[in-house]
Design a protein around this motif. Structure first.
Motif, PDB file in Angstrom:
ATOM      1  N   UNK A   1      28.157  20.949  -8.692  1.00 51.73           N
ATOM      2  CA  UNK A   1      29.104  21.281  -8.918  1.00 51.73           C
ATOM      3  C   UNK A   1      28.700  22.943  -9.010  1.00 51.73           C
ATOM      4  N   UNK A   2      30.088  23.922  -8.557  1.00 48.90           N
ATOM      5  CA  UNK A   2      30.078  25.021  -9.515  1.00 48.90           C
ATOM      6  C   UNK A   2      31.600  25.012 -10.534  1.00 48.90           C
ATOM      7  N   UNK A   3      31.095  25.732 -11.933  1.00 49.48           N
ATOM      8  CA  UNK A   3      31.406  25.678 -13.155  1.00 49.48           C
ATOM      9  C   UNK A   3      32.853  26.010 -12.574  1.00 49.48           C
ATOM     10  N   UNK A   4      33.723  26.616 -11.887  1.00 51.26           N
ATOM     11  CA  UNK A   4      35.094  27.163 -12.085  1.00 51.26           C
ATOM     12  C   UNK A   4      35.384  25.721 -11.076  1.00 51.26           C
ATOM     13  N   UNK A   5      35.605  25.475  -9.927  1.00 48.41           N
ATOM     14  CA  UNK A   5      36.029  24.257  -9.238  1.00 48.41           C
ATOM     15  C   UNK A   5      35.921  22.731 -10.258  1.00 48.41           C
ATOM     16  N   UNK A   6      34.856  22.755 -10.598  1.00 51.18           N
ATOM     17  CA  UNK A   6      35.020  22.286 -11.800  1.00 51.18           C
ATOM     18  C   UNK A   6      35.462  21.346 -13.174  1.00 51.18           C
ATOM     19  N   UNK A   7      35.894  22.802 -13.456  1.00 47.74           N
ATOM     20  CA  UNK A   7      36.920  23.085 -14.754  1.00 47.74           C
ATOM     21  C   UNK A   7      38.055  23.279 -14.192  1.00 47.74           C
ATOM     22  N   UNK A   8      38.366  23.525 -13.345  1.00 48.81           N
ATOM     23  CA  UNK A   8      40.289  23.344 -12.495  1.00 48.81           C
ATOM     24  C   UNK A   8      39.976  22.071 -12.214  1.00 48.81           C
ATOM     25  N   UNK A   9      39.423  20.605 -11.936  1.00 46.83           N
ATOM     26  CA  UNK A   9      39.594  19.367 -11.252  1.00 46.83           C
ATOM     27  C   UNK A   9      39.676  18.450 -12.649  1.00 46.83           C
ATOM     28  N   UNK A  10      39.327  19.811 -13.942  1.00 48.47           N
ATOM     29  CA  UNK A  10      39.496  18.611 -15.200  1.00 48.47           C
ATOM     30  C   UNK A  10      40.772  18.890 -15.582  1.00 48.47           C
ATOM     31  N   UNK A  11      40.910  19.520 -15.721  1.00 51.99           N
ATOM     32  CA  UNK A  11      42.479  20.362 -16.161  1.00 51.99           C
ATOM     33  C   UNK A  11      43.939  20.153 -15.032  1.00 51.99           C
TER      34      UNK A  11
END
Length: 407
Positions: free
Chosen positions: A21-31
């Motif tokens: 997975x990409x970093x940006x979308x993964x961080x958004x999912x977690x946030x």
């Protein structure tokens, strides 16, 4: 899941690791699954550096509380200096009160004497016995700080969420405040895993294959720098039951960081345990170093599984843990950045977010290395890092780049 994974289970982490997975979308999912911590506390100003205030702060007093001299010189009534020049000076009598041709010697910070509304600087005055020869005209309130000029009674000094710095604390203290209401720090639990790890600062001699557990102290310090309240669990052996027990004991935390066991080896248990105890959002990211990072949720608490290699762990800390911890701590500060010219080329892996370490010298950034996830000295020698986006293939020598300073 008891003891070692059976042969059927051995394939599970490999399957999860295939989909990157990409970093940006993964961080958004977690946030999306967490938010700022709720709750505030009153603390003494001496302990408030770096804390985010939980309510607007209004001034309980005027600052200054009286008209005061802003320069060394003579307190005067401005009208008495009208027309004064070096060629046509005005003479004022030294007295205990100002006005009607009188002046009073003052030093910076002294209360303005009765009758005065300005200060004539020493540079514009010549002492002639008991008289002062004024060689310049001053206007009302010239060189004079008025009541409440700095801060007025009832004025809002800081808004909720402001992160207190030393000068902010000095201002609050000068207003007579001793305590301030701040948001509580998010609790960050750190769980180091790995049977090969030896506790730091012990006299135990390292055997072949062993390593000192350094990721934990790095996680602790960064969690504190970024506004969290860290606590580190003892080293957990590579045993699923022990790892699950350590996680369960730390579910009161706002964020859990698990160090090690994130790859696809036989004893890399962290991602499948995360899937079993909660929800595994992603295992395997297009970041380098840090590809084996896993993200998930257990009991509504975000969990970040960090790779065991220290530079990969640091990369994942900056990319995922920092924004989460600062958000939870009601802080909005981003890493400090500087622009620098590259002395050498940065090579990156296409499709991956690259965490490239650089040293800085007089506006020039020298790449140290973009690979080598276990070489912690590459970070110790670096002042910052350059993030090369997934869609970019490296950075060319001579190019100006944004360098994130390593805190």
């Amino acid at each position: 899941m008891n003891g070692k994974l059976d042969k059927g289970d051995e394939k599970e982490p490999k399957l999860m690791f295939k989909e990157l997975a990409g970093a940006a979308e993964s961080l958004r999912s977690l946030r999306k699954r967490c938010g700022p911590v709720v709750g505030s506390e009153k603390i003494h100003l001496a302990e408030a550096r770096g804390r985010a205030i939980s309510e607007d702060v209004r001034s309980p007093a005027n600052l200054p509380a009286f008209n005061r001299a802003a320069m060394d010189g003579y307190a005067v009534r401005a009208a008495d200096t009208r027309g004064a020049t070096p060629l046509a000076p005005v003479y004022l009598e030294i007295a205990e009160t100002a006005g009607e041709g009188r002046c009073v010697p003052v030093r910076t910070g002294m209360p303005a004497p009765p009758g005065s509304d300005a200060v004539l600087m020493l540079e514009d005055a010549l002492l002639r016995g008991r008289e002062v020869e004024a060689t310049a005209e001053v206007h009302p309130y010239r060189n004079l700080a008025r009541v409440g000029e700095d801060v007025a009674l009832g004025e809002t000094i800081f808004r909720e969420g402001h992160r207190l710095r030393p000068p902010d604390i000095a201002l609050l203290a000068s207003l007579g405040l001793a305590n301030v209401q701040v948001w509580v720090r998010p609790k960050v639990a750190i769980i180091p895993t790995g049977g090969e790890l030896v506790p730091l600062f012990s006299d135990q001699e390292l055997l072949p294959g062993q390593a000192r557990e350094a990721n934990g102290i790095m996680c602790e310090m960064y969690a504190e720098i970024w506004g969290g309240s860290p606590r580190k669990a003892p080293i957990v052996e590579d045993d699923p039951d022990l790892i699950k027990e350590a996680i369960a004991e730390n579910l009161d935390a706002d964020l859990i960081l698990i160090s090690g066991g994130t790859s696809i080896g036989e004893e890399d248990y962290s991602p499948p345990i995360l899937a079993e105890m909660g929800e595994l959002l992603v295992h395997g990211l297009r970041i380098t170093p840090g590809k084996p990072t896993a993200l998930g949720i257990i009991d509504e608490k975000p969990v970040i599984c960090l790779p065991g290699y220290p530079v990969a762990a640091l990369s994942a800390l900056y990319i995922f843990a920092r924004p989460l911890i600062t958000m939870m701590a009601h802080r909005t500060d981003l890493p400090r950045t500087v622009e620098a010219r590259l002395e050498g080329k940065i090579v990156s892996r296409p499709g991956y977010l690259t965490f490239a370490r650089v040293s800085l010298n007089d506006g020039v950034a020298t790449p140290i290395m973009t690979s080598g996830a276990g070489i912690l000295s590459s970070v110790a020698r670096a002042e910052g890092y350059v993030l090369v986006p997934e869609e970019v293939e490296g950075r060319e020598k001579g190019q100006t780049v944004e360098v994130n300073l390593i805190e």
